[in-house]
Design an enzyme around this catalytic site. Structure first.
Site, short mmCIF file in Angstrom:
data_model
loop_
_atom_site.label_atom_id
_atom_site.label_comp_id
_atom_site.label_asym_id
_atom_site.label_seq_id
_atom_site.Cartn_x
_atom_site.Cartn_y
_atom_site.Cartn_z
CG ASP A 148 0.30 12.14 0.01
OD1 ASP A 148 1.07 11.17 -0.06
OD2 ASP A 148 -0.39 12.39 1.01
NE ARG A 169 -0.76 9.87 9.06
CZ ARG A 169 0.32 10.35 8.43
NH1 ARG A 169 0.65 11.60 8.59
NH2 ARG A 169 1.05 9.57 7.66
CE LYS A 201 7.41 11.91 2.02
NZ LYS A 201 6.61 11.27 3.07
CG ASN A 202 5.30 8.51 0.74
OD1 ASN A 202 6.14 8.90 1.56
ND2 ASN A 202 4.18 9.15 0.51
CB CYS A 204 1.50 14.35 12.13
SG CYS A 204 0.53 13.85 10.74
NE ARG A 232 8.52 14.83 7.65
CZ ARG A 232 7.29 14.34 7.81
NH1 ARG A 232 6.29 15.13 8.16
NH2 ARG A 232 7.05 13.06 7.63
C1 EPZ Z 1 1.07 6.90 3.68
O1 EPZ Z 1 0.82 7.24 5.03
C2 EPZ Z 1 1.94 8.01 3.14
N1 EPZ Z 1 3.20 8.06 3.89
C3 EPZ Z 1 1.22 9.36 3.26
O2 EPZ Z 1 2.05 10.34 2.65
C4 EPZ Z 1 -0.10 9.27 2.47
O3 EPZ Z 1 -0.81 10.47 2.64
C5 EPZ Z 1 -0.92 8.10 2.99
O4 EPZ Z 1 -0.15 6.87 2.91
C6 EPZ Z 1 -2.20 7.90 2.19
O5 EPZ Z 1 -1.89 7.71 0.85
C7 EPZ Z 1 4.17 7.15 3.61
O6 EPZ Z 1 4.01 6.28 2.77
C8 EPZ Z 1 5.44 7.28 4.37
P1 EPZ Z 1 -2.57 5.29 5.72
P2 EPZ Z 1 0.10 6.16 6.02
O7 EPZ Z 1 -2.19 4.26 6.70
O8 EPZ Z 1 0.58 4.81 5.71
C9 EPZ Z 1 -6.10 5.71 8.82
C10 EPZ Z 1 3.10 12.41 2.45
O9 EPZ Z 1 2.64 13.56 2.34
N2 EPZ Z 1 -5.47 4.56 9.48
O10 EPZ Z 1 -3.03 4.88 4.35
O11 EPZ Z 1 0.22 6.67 7.39
C11 EPZ Z 1 -5.28 6.96 9.07
O12 EPZ Z 1 -5.67 7.55 10.30
C12 EPZ Z 1 2.50 11.44 3.45
O13 EPZ Z 1 4.04 11.93 1.75
C13 EPZ Z 1 -6.15 3.92 10.51
O14 EPZ Z 1 -7.28 4.29 10.86
O15 EPZ Z 1 -1.41 6.33 5.53
C14 EPZ Z 1 -5.61 7.84 7.90
O16 EPZ Z 1 -6.79 8.56 8.17
C15 EPZ Z 1 1.41 12.09 4.29
N3 EPZ Z 1 -5.56 2.88 11.16
C16 EPZ Z 1 -5.89 6.83 6.78
O17 EPZ Z 1 -6.05 5.55 7.40
C17 EPZ Z 1 -4.29 2.45 10.81
O18 EPZ Z 1 -3.80 1.48 11.43
C18 EPZ Z 1 -4.76 6.73 5.76
O19 EPZ Z 1 -3.66 6.24 6.44
C19 EPZ Z 1 -3.61 3.11 9.76
C20 EPZ Z 1 -4.22 4.17 9.10
#
Ligand code: EPZ
Length: 418
Positions: free
Chosen positions: A305, A121, A22-23, A116, A397
């Site tokens: 995850d 996020r 998915k990701n 969420c 999802r």
């Molecule tokens: C991706 O989300 C995945 N989703 C998530 O999978 C996964 O948990 C996550 O990466 C971490 O591996 C998809 O790829 C669609 P991040 P993403 O940006 O990109 C903070 C699932 O279950 N952050 O690495 O949103 C944020 O708040 C989903 O399949 C900032 O502070 O994750 C979080 O605490 C859930 N500022 C941390 O980084 C930003 O601009 C990780 O977020 C962006 C993120």
């Protein structure tokens, strides 16, 4: 409301081919916006999030079909840079349409995605990343828009190796003028898959999968056919299910090196795992041993995850384990529901202290988010008796008919509409 009804207490057995990731599929579908023409993208799982992404692309002017895992996409007529609010609200990941639309059309408007159930996020790294290319950002009435005549390559340091921000920046850089270097980039396998897809389209990206990615912008990209990598989180979910319920299964269409952290943990808890090429053989004949401490962290660390699914597994272990969640600030919502099934878990200061019990009681529980839902399904499969998991739309999802996947592995699980 749809629910899963599970008759648990039996070991798992059987063979399952793992679905596409998915990701990886979501950012790849977004990246297709950056070229005009017809794409064939294979092994795209049938998920709610994929459906929403295809609806968004169609709303922007593309044509799309999704049959038997193959997405056909014609992006020729994409001309709108505004992601519809209702669709934006259904899926946060639409945030990574910003880079591609800005690169293709020179403008993009999205409604600020909400947080969420697993945390705030934030998207500050996405916004500062796109601004670094010289795009002008405006924010008003909950909308964020960017405009540019030409994105200019630049150096960007990410204060946190955000997966989504790395993807957004990498996509925008592919059509920027000049070279971009992303430092402290995320290293997840899905980033490498996206880079491979973009390079197949004619991009010039090096270093994906490491913490420094260099992108030399090109004038144009072209449509391609591509196959998405297997979903390491789905594979890890099934490995932990065998560890929790015991049994002997075979998983095909896997990439074991995408699961090194999980394999290490499962083996140290007594699960037998053998890998050869894309096959993983997983066997467990007794309750797992506890593990002192697991800390979730960006790849190649233990994936957040799989944290909920690991908690179910350790809640049945001999001994006490500790899980520290460092990626998201509210990703312990499965703890109360597991406690209702008899788990003994205490949460404090971002860590869960898990005292293993010999068995779960079956119960009616509620999925709060995607991976918490998967953790509850594993608990129901391990528990004697009938467990009902509610709010399974969260699970849909990320898992392509999870009930069918577990049925193929010998579980008794049915989807009912109430
Ligand atoms: C991706 O989300 C995945 N989703 C998530 O999978 C996964 O948990 C996550 O990466 C971490 O591996 C998809 O790829 C669609 P991040 P993403 O940006 O990109 C903070 C699932 O279950 N952050 O690495 O949103 C944020 O708040 C989903 O399949 C900032 O502070 O994750 C979080 O605490 C859930 N500022 C941390 O980084 C930003 O601009 C990780 O977020 C962006 C993120």
């Amino acid at each position: 409301m749809e629910t899963f009804t599970i008759e648990g207490g039996k070991p798992l057995s059987g063979t399952l081919r793992i679905q596409g990731a998915k990701n990886a599929a979501l950012p790849i579908l977004a990246a297709a916006v950056m070229a005009e023409g017809q794409f064939h993208i294979y092994d795209v799982p049938h998920l709610k999030d994929i459906e929403v992404m295809l609806q968004i692309l169609t709303a922007l002017g593309a044509k799309a079909t999704h049959t038997d895992g193959c997405v056909w996409l014609d992006t020729t007529s994409i001309s709108i840079g505004h992601v519809p609010d209702d669709l934006m609200g259904q899926m946060r990941s639409s945030i990574f349409l910003m880079g591609p639309l800005l690169a293709r059309l020179g403008e993009v408007t999205i409604s600020r995605p909400g947080g969420c159930l697993i945390g705030e996020r934030r998207i500050d790294l996405h916004l500062s990343g796109l601004t670094a290319f010289g795009a002008k950002m405006e924010e008003a009435d909950g909308y964020i828009s960017f405009r540019t005549k030409q994105l200019k390559g630049t150096n960007i340091f990410l204060s946190f190796p955000s997966v989504g921000a790395t993807e957004n920046i990498m996509m925008a850089a592919a059509l920027a003028k000049g070279t971009t270097r992303i430092c402290n980039a995320a290293r997840e396998p899905e980033i490498s898959d996206l880079a491979n897809f973009l390079n197949a389209m004619g991009a010039k990206i090096r270093g994906a999968g490491t913490d420094t990615i260099e992108i030399t912008g090109v004038q144009r990209l072209r449509p391609v056919s591509y196959r998405v990598i297997p979903d390491r989180i789905v594979a890890g979910t099934h490995i932990l299910a065998v560890g929790a319920a015991q049994g002997h299964i075979e998983l095909t269409n896997t990439i074991p090196e995408h699961l090194t952290a999980l394999i290490e943990v499962a083996r140290s808890c007594g699960v037998e795992i053998k890998t050869y090429h894309d096959i993983m053989e997983v066997k467990s004949t007794s309750r797992p041993r506890a593990i002192d401490r697991i800390i979730t962290s960006p790849f190649p660390g233990f994936p957040t995850d799989l944290q909920a699914q690991l908690m179910t597994f350790l809640a049945l272990a001999r001994g006490t384990s500790v899980i520290k969640e460092t990626v998201f600030e509210a990703r312990f919502r499965h703890v109360n529901e597991l406690a209702r099934m008899g788990a003994s878990i205490y949460v404090d200061l971002g860590s869960a202290f898990i005292r293993g019990v010999s068995r779960f009681n079956s119960a009616t529980v509620e999925a709060s988010d995607l991976r918490a839902g998967a953790a509850l399904v594993i608990a129901g499969i391990a528990a004697e008796g009938t467990t009902v998991v509610e709010q399974i739309h969260h699970i849909d999802r990320g898992y392509d008919r999870l009930e069918r996947q577990f049925e193929q592995l010998g579980a008794t699980i049915t989807r009912t509409i109430q």
